[in-house]
Design a protein around this motif. Structure first.
Motif, PDB file in Angstrom:
ATOM      1  N   SER A   2       0.830  -1.197   0.000  1.00 30.79           N
ATOM      2  CA  SER A   2       0.000   0.000   0.000  1.00 30.79           C
ATOM      3  C   SER A   2       0.865   1.247   0.000  1.00 30.79           C
ATOM      4  O   SER A   2       0.596   2.201  -0.681  1.00 30.79           O
ATOM      5  CB  SER A   2      -0.938  -0.021   1.194  1.00 30.79           C
ATOM      6  N   ALA A   3       1.908   1.263   0.790  1.00 30.08           N
ATOM      7  CA  ALA A   3       2.853   2.370   0.804  1.00 30.08           C
ATOM      8  C   ALA A   3       4.130   1.887   0.130  1.00 30.08           C
ATOM      9  O   ALA A   3       4.306   0.709  -0.107  1.00 30.08           O
ATOM     10  CB  ALA A   3       3.129   2.794   2.242  1.00 30.08           C
ATOM     11  N   ALA A   4       5.010   2.799  -0.161  1.00 30.10           N
ATOM     12  CA  ALA A   4       6.265   2.412  -0.782  1.00 30.10           C
ATOM     13  C   ALA A   4       7.080   1.566   0.188  1.00 30.10           C
ATOM     14  O   ALA A   4       7.117   1.829   1.383  1.00 30.10           O
ATOM     15  CB  ALA A   4       7.049   3.658  -1.186  1.00 30.10           C
ATOM     16  N   SER A   5       7.693   0.523  -0.351  1.00 30.33           N
ATOM     17  CA  SER A   5       8.517  -0.375   0.447  1.00 30.33           C
ATOM     18  C   SER A   5       9.823  -0.641  -0.277  1.00 30.33           C
ATOM     19  O   SER A   5       9.867  -0.654  -1.498  1.00 30.33           O
ATOM     20  CB  SER A   5       7.810  -1.717   0.659  1.00 30.33           C
ATOM     21  N   ARG A   6      10.838  -0.887   0.501  1.00 32.04           N
ATOM     22  CA  ARG A   6      12.121  -1.283  -0.075  1.00 32.04           C
ATOM     23  C   ARG A   6      12.072  -2.776  -0.353  1.00 32.04           C
ATOM     24  O   ARG A   6      11.352  -3.534   0.293  1.00 32.04           O
ATOM     25  CB  ARG A   6      13.261  -0.983   0.891  1.00 32.04           C
ATOM     26  N   ALA A  41       5.964   1.013  -9.414  1.00 30.05           N
ATOM     27  CA  ALA A  41       6.857   2.127  -9.746  1.00 30.05           C
ATOM     28  C   ALA A  41       7.978   2.130  -8.719  1.00 30.05           C
ATOM     29  O   ALA A  41       7.764   1.779  -7.553  1.00 30.05           O
ATOM     30  CB  ALA A  41       6.089   3.443  -9.706  1.00 30.05           C
ATOM     31  N   ALA A  42       9.150   2.487  -9.165  1.00 30.31           N
ATOM     32  CA  ALA A  42      10.306   2.526  -8.262  1.00 30.31           C
ATOM     33  C   ALA A  42      10.880   3.935  -8.248  1.00 30.31           C
ATOM     34  O   ALA A  42      10.830   4.647  -9.245  1.00 30.31           O
ATOM     35  CB  ALA A  42      11.356   1.528  -8.712  1.00 30.31           C
ATOM     36  N   ALA A  52      22.031   4.943  -2.374  1.00 28.05           N
ATOM     37  CA  ALA A  52      20.614   5.301  -2.428  1.00 28.05           C
ATOM     38  C   ALA A  52      19.770   4.039  -2.319  1.00 28.05           C
ATOM     39  O   ALA A  52      20.197   2.952  -2.704  1.00 28.05           O
ATOM     40  CB  ALA A  52      20.311   6.025  -3.737  1.00 28.05           C
ATOM     41  N   ARG A  53      18.587   4.186  -1.764  1.00 24.18           N
ATOM     42  CA  ARG A  53      17.672   3.054  -1.596  1.00 24.18           C
ATOM     43  C   ARG A  53      16.534   3.173  -2.607  1.00 24.18           C
ATOM     44  O   ARG A  53      16.047   4.261  -2.880  1.00 24.18           O
ATOM     45  CB  ARG A  53      17.109   3.031  -0.181  1.00 24.18           C
ATOM     46  N   LYS A  54      16.126   2.021  -3.109  1.00 20.96           N
ATOM     47  CA  LYS A  54      15.042   1.975  -4.076  1.00 20.96           C
ATOM     48  C   LYS A  54      13.760   1.590  -3.354  1.00 20.96           C
ATOM     49  O   LYS A  54      13.706   0.596  -2.645  1.00 20.96           O
ATOM     50  CB  LYS A  54      15.362   0.956  -5.166  1.00 20.96           C
ATOM     51  N   TYR A  55      12.717   2.399  -3.538  1.00 20.12           N
ATOM     52  CA  TYR A  55      11.408   2.155  -2.943  1.00 20.12           C
ATOM     53  C   TYR A  55      10.420   1.826  -4.051  1.00 20.12           C
ATOM     54  O   TYR A  55      10.432   2.455  -5.114  1.00 20.12           O
ATOM     55  CB  TYR A  55      10.920   3.376  -2.162  1.00 20.12           C
ATOM     56  N   TYR A  56       9.564   0.845  -3.781  1.00 21.96           N
ATOM     57  CA  TYR A  56       8.579   0.391  -4.754  1.00 21.96           C
ATOM     58  C   TYR A  56       7.177   0.693  -4.252  1.00 21.96           C
ATOM     59  O   TYR A  56       6.902   0.577  -3.063  1.00 21.96           O
ATOM     60  CB  TYR A  56       8.702  -1.127  -4.963  1.00 21.96           C
ATOM     61  N   SER A  57       6.292   1.062  -5.165  1.00 16.35           N
ATOM     62  CA  SER A  57       4.881   1.242  -4.826  1.00 16.35           C
ATOM     63  C   SER A  57       4.047   0.732  -5.998  1.00 16.35           C
ATOM     64  O   SER A  57       4.478   0.753  -7.152  1.00 16.35           O
ATOM     65  CB  SER A  57       4.559   2.707  -4.509  1.00 16.35           C
ATOM     66  N   ILE A  58       2.865   0.268  -5.671  1.00 16.18           N
ATOM     67  CA  ILE A  58       1.989  -0.297  -6.691  1.00 16.18           C
ATOM     68  C   ILE A  58       1.383   0.835  -7.526  1.00 16.18           C
ATOM     69  O   ILE A  58       1.078   1.905  -7.006  1.00 16.18           O
ATOM     70  CB  ILE A  58       0.909  -1.184  -6.030  1.00 16.18           C
ATOM     71  N   THR A  59       1.249   0.584  -8.810  1.00 13.30           N
ATOM     72  CA  THR A  59       0.653   1.559  -9.727  1.00 13.30           C
ATOM     73  C   THR A  59      -0.842   1.265  -9.871  1.00 13.30           C
ATOM     74  O   THR A  59      -1.312   0.196  -9.466  1.00 13.30           O
ATOM     75  CB  THR A  59       1.313   1.457 -11.119  1.00 13.30           C
TER      76      THR A  59
END
Length: 93
Positions: A2-6, A41-42, A52-59
């Protein structure tokens, strides 16, 4: 998601649920494919501790696909439940 996660957070969640065979390459490979397909989306964010850290969230497309998969899974589960009930009834005779 639901929220951005690594990716690491997702991997830890899978492992905490008992899915220990999932390793880093599996999870990051899936995330890469989901991103290529436009389902997540990242974004990169700076980290005080190094790279840097990459965060993912659902589109929105990913949410629609997830909702469709959830509905299909629910239909499959109902069919399997009915088959098991029929088997149990048959076995009780």
């Amino acid at each position: 998601m639901s929220a951005a996660s690594r990716g690491l957070e997702l991997l830890e969640r899978l492992r905490s649920e008992g899915l220990t065979p999932w390793g880093d390459p599996s999870v990051y490979g899936v995330l890469r494919r989901l991103e290529q397909d436009g389902l997540v989306a990242a974004r990169l964010e700076p980290s005080a501790g190094g790279a840097a850290r990459k965060y993912y969230s659902i589109t929105p497309k990913g949410r629609a696909d997830l909702d469709a998969a959830d509905a299909e899974w629910s239909r499959l589960a109902r069919v399997v439940d009915r088959l098991l009930e029929m088997r149990n009834e048959r076995d009780q005779r």
